[in-house]
Design a protein around this motif. Structure first.
Motif, short mmCIF file in Angstrom:
data_model
loop_
_atom_site.label_atom_id
_atom_site.label_comp_id
_atom_site.label_asym_id
_atom_site.label_seq_id
_atom_site.Cartn_x
_atom_site.Cartn_y
_atom_site.Cartn_z
N ILE A 17 0.86 -1.19 0.00
CA ILE A 17 0.00 0.00 0.00
C ILE A 17 0.89 1.24 0.00
O ILE A 17 2.08 1.18 0.34
CB ILE A 17 -0.95 0.05 1.22
CG1 ILE A 17 -0.15 0.27 2.52
CG2 ILE A 17 -1.80 -1.21 1.30
CD1 ILE A 17 -1.02 0.59 3.72
N ILE A 19 0.68 5.21 1.52
CA ILE A 19 0.00 6.28 2.24
C ILE A 19 0.63 7.58 1.74
O ILE A 19 1.85 7.75 1.83
CB ILE A 19 0.18 6.16 3.76
CG1 ILE A 19 -0.26 4.78 4.25
CG2 ILE A 19 -0.63 7.25 4.48
CD1 ILE A 19 0.03 4.52 5.71
N CYS A 66 -4.32 9.90 1.81
CA CYS A 66 -5.12 8.76 1.37
C CYS A 66 -4.26 7.51 1.41
O CYS A 66 -3.03 7.58 1.50
CB CYS A 66 -5.68 8.99 -0.04
SG CYS A 66 -4.42 9.09 -1.33
N VAL A 67 -4.92 6.36 1.33
CA VAL A 67 -4.24 5.08 1.19
C VAL A 67 -4.60 4.53 -0.19
O VAL A 67 -5.79 4.42 -0.53
CB VAL A 67 -4.65 4.07 2.28
CG1 VAL A 67 -4.00 2.72 2.02
CG2 VAL A 67 -4.28 4.59 3.66
N GLU A 68 -3.58 4.21 -0.95
CA GLU A 68 -3.77 3.67 -2.29
C GLU A 68 -3.35 2.20 -2.31
O GLU A 68 -2.28 1.84 -1.82
CB GLU A 68 -2.92 4.46 -3.29
CG GLU A 68 -3.04 4.00 -4.72
CD GLU A 68 -2.12 4.78 -5.65
OE1 GLU A 68 -1.69 4.20 -6.66
OE2 GLU A 68 -1.82 5.96 -5.36
N SER A 76 -9.32 7.73 2.98
CA SER A 76 -8.78 9.09 3.01
C SER A 76 -9.02 9.71 4.38
O SER A 76 -9.90 9.29 5.14
CB SER A 76 -9.41 9.97 1.92
OG SER A 76 -10.76 10.24 2.22
N LEU A 128 -6.62 0.30 7.90
CA LEU A 128 -6.25 1.50 7.14
C LEU A 128 -6.53 2.78 7.93
O LEU A 128 -5.73 3.72 7.90
CB LEU A 128 -7.01 1.55 5.80
CG LEU A 128 -6.84 0.35 4.87
CD1 LEU A 128 -7.55 0.62 3.55
CD2 LEU A 128 -5.38 0.03 4.65
N MET A 132 -3.74 5.70 8.96
CA MET A 132 -3.88 7.13 8.64
C MET A 132 -3.85 7.97 9.91
O MET A 132 -3.24 9.05 9.93
CB MET A 132 -5.18 7.37 7.86
CG MET A 132 -5.19 6.76 6.47
SD MET A 132 -6.59 7.34 5.45
CE MET A 132 -7.98 6.74 6.42
N THR A 135 -0.37 8.42 11.04
CA THR A 135 0.29 9.43 10.21
C THR A 135 0.00 10.83 10.74
O THR A 135 0.90 11.69 10.78
CB THR A 135 -0.18 9.30 8.75
OG1 THR A 135 0.12 8.00 8.26
CG2 THR A 135 0.49 10.33 7.86
#
Length: 221
Positions: A17, A19, A66-68, A76, A128, A132, A135
């Motif tokens: 992933i 971030i 966001c997390v992709e 997000s 997730l 975030m 973070t």
């Protein structure tokens, strides 16, 4: 700008992933993410629009992440800085975020305020949201802010509103008698309730209540 490459486990498989800060090219996915994350009866007019997203990346890009996963935005989080007085904690979401447009962002504020956190239903239970939030804790420490703060919805409360007060519901969630999809998650992230606010947000499931939940910077007295 922030970018962190990590792994999460989906079943037994380690999945890469990213971030990162979200950007203009992500707007279509971010709006779709909101639609998935907050279906009716949540007020659809409160979902992000393009003007709000432009403000997020122009006014306080560090607070828009966001997390992709495999090219798809899975979650997000948006924030801003405000000046917060713990002696006067009560406010509405609209007041403290300028209805999500964050034009009131204060670069000299003492508090990082969480405007929104969204996770697609198909990506929930993967941690997730917690990644975030961690973070954002890094940003609080880096900027030497006093705290991270935000108002948590209590979407489970509407099922019990005829039996208990919002305060009693929160206590039941804290002691484990009940679970709330938002408050239980925020508690697991290290957030501590400091106030219950009436008319925090137009939200039928929460009976318009919000719970202000704080994470204090452990490096400040």
């Amino acid at each position: 700008m922030y970018r962190s490459e990590q792994f999460i486990f989906i079943g037994q498989k380690a999945v890469p992933i990213v971030i990162r800060n979200y950007k203009k090219e992500d707007f279509t996915q971010l709006i779709d993410l909101q639609v998935e994350s907050f279906p009716p009866p949540f007020p659809q007019e409160l979902l992000w629009n393009e003007k709000q997203l432009k403000n997020h990346i122009n006014i306080f890009p560090e607070g828009a992440i966001c997390v992709e996963i495999d090219g798809k935005i899975a979650s997000s989080l948006t924030s801003l800085c405000v000046q917060f007085d713990p002696a006067k904690p009560k406010h509405s979401w609209a007041e403290i975020t300028d209805n999500g447009y964050i034009t009131n962002h204060d670069a000299n504020g003492n508090t990082l305020y969480i405007v929104d956190i969204s996770v697609r239903p198909s990506f929930r239970s993967l941690g997730l949201g917690k990644l975030m939030m961690q973070t954002m804790y890094h940003i609080v420490i880096e900027k030497k802010l006093d705290r991270l703060l935000g108002g948590g919805r209590i979407p489970g409360y509407s099922k019990y509103a005829d039996k208990m007060s919002a305060e009693e519901y929160l206590e039941a969630v804290i002691n484990g008698t009940l679970q709330d999809p938002v408050i239980t998650f925020l508690l697991s992230c290290g957030r501590v309730p400091i106030a219950i606010v009436e008319n925090y947000l137009e939200d039928e499931e929460s009976c318009n209540y919000g719970v202000l939940m704080e994470w204090k910077n452990p490096f400040k007295n």
